[in-house]
Design an enzyme around this catalytic site. Sequence first.
Site, PDB file in Angstrom:
ATOM      1  CG  HIS A 350     -17.576   1.600   1.223  1.00 48.34           C
ATOM      2  ND1 HIS A 350     -16.203   1.592   1.344  1.00 48.34           N
ATOM      3  CD2 HIS A 350     -17.829   2.334   0.099  1.00 48.34           C
ATOM      4  CE1 HIS A 350     -15.654   2.279   0.366  1.00 48.34           C
ATOM      5  NE2 HIS A 350     -16.615   2.742  -0.401  1.00 48.34           N
ATOM      6  CG  ASP A 354      -9.953  -0.206   0.655  1.00 51.46           C
ATOM      7  OD1 ASP A 354      -9.756  -1.008  -0.272  1.00 51.46           O
ATOM      8  OD2 ASP A 354      -9.146  -0.031   1.589  1.00 51.46           O
TER       9      ASP A 354
END
Length: 380
Positions: A350, A354
Site C-alpha cells: 500500500h 492503491d
Amino acid sequence: MVDIETVAAGGTTGKKLVNEPSDPVLPASSHYKPSSAAGQSAAVSLEKVLTTPAVRKIAKENQVDLTQVRGTGPKGRVLKEDILLYLQNRGRGIPNLPPVSAPVSSPVSAPVSAPASAPTPISAPTPVPVVSGVDQRVPIRGVQRLMVKSMTAALQVQHLTYCEEINFDALKQLRSELKSSMAKRNIKLSYMPLMIKAASLALLQFPQLNATVNSEVTEVVYHANHNIGVAMDTAKGLVVPVLRSVQAKSLAEIAQELQVLQDAALKGTLTEAQLQGGTFTLSNIGSIGGTYAVPVLVVPQVMIGAFGRLQTLPRYVNSRGQPATVEQIEDGEAQVCPATLMNVSWSADHRVVDGATVAKFSNVWKKYLEHPASMLSDLR
Ligand code: CO6
C-alpha cells in the site's frame, strides 16, 4: 504402543501403555466394558433391555449389545438418541457407560466410597487421554529459515487486501474440453495455468503491479517479463518457484513448466535460480482447503494473490444466465442456480499501490476467467 496419561474425574492422573487407540484407559471409578464384548453378546441381550423396535433394529444392524448403552428414558429405557450417541462415541473410541439397571461385569470395580444404591450420575465426565512425551528443541533451518527472512521483510510493508468472488462455470467447461487433449500430450491441465495466464494478460494492462520496490522505497521497477512465483506446499515447507516470461508463453507451456517446478518442489530438487527473480506471486491454498486467505507479500514484489477452494453454491441468475440485479430478483425475473465459485484475495504494497488499481486489475482478471474466450483475443 502409546504412552497415555488419563485424568480422572477427581483430577488425579494415571498412566498406561496401550497398543491401540481404541483401547481406552479409564479411571478406577468407571463402569466401562470393552466394545468388543458388546459385539460378541449383541445377539443374546437384545431382548432384555427396555427400548423400542426401531432402537433394537439399529442395535442389530450395528452389532451393539443394548445392555452397554446408557438409557436416559423412563426406567432406563434406551432412546434412539442414546444409541446414536453410543455409536458416535464408539467411532471415536470414547467409552459409553452402561444403563443404570445393567449388571456391571467389568473387572474394574465401583468406587469404594459410593453406596451400592447411589444413583449413577447421568453424564459422568469422559476421561481425557493425554499423550505424554518430552519437549523438543528444534533449530529453524533451511526452507523455514528462508520463511523467517521473507516474513520479517514483509512485516515492514503496509499491506492492503482486496477480495472478490469468481464464477468458474465457463472456465470449468473450457478446462474439461482442453484437459483430455492436453493429457494426450502428457500435460496436466489444472486451473492454475489458466489463472496464471489470465493474471499475465491482466498485468499487460497494469504494469505497475508486475513490479518490485527498493528497500528505501525511492524507486519502483516495472518489469517487462512476467516472472510469476507460485507458492508450493512441500514436505519441508513453503517454497515459491518462478515461472519465467509467462507473457510470452502458451497455456500448454505454462502447464508444462508448472509441472516441472511442482515435481522438483516435491522432490526437494529446486535450484536457487528457479526460486529467484519473481515479479508477481500466486498462491493456490484452495487446493489444500479454505475459502479465503490473506496472502503476505514476497518482498520486494508489490502484489500477490491467494485462491480459495472451489465451491458449488446457490446464486441468483437472470434469464440470460448472468448474475441477476436486485431489481430482477425483486421483480421475480431471477432464479437461484448452482454456481462454481472461487474466492481470490489480492494483497498489495500500500506504500506504492492503491486499492483502486488492485480492484481494476482484479476486474480484468475476473473477466478473463468468467469469459475465457475473451483471453483468445489478447493472446500473442
Ligand atoms: N479448489 C478446488 N480444487 C482445486 C483447487 C482449488 N482451489 N486447486 C486445485 N484443485 C484441484 C485441481 O484441479 C486438481 O484436480 P484434478 O485436475 O481434477 O485432478 C487437484 O486439485 C490437484 O491439483 P494440484 O494441486 O496437483 O495442482 P494445481 O496446479 O491446482 O496446484 C500447486 C499446484 C503447486 C499450487 C499446489 O499443489 C500447491 O502446492 N498448493 C498449495 C500452495 C500453498 O501451500 N500455498 C500457501 C502459501 S501461504 O497463501 C498462503 C495466505 C497463505 C495461507
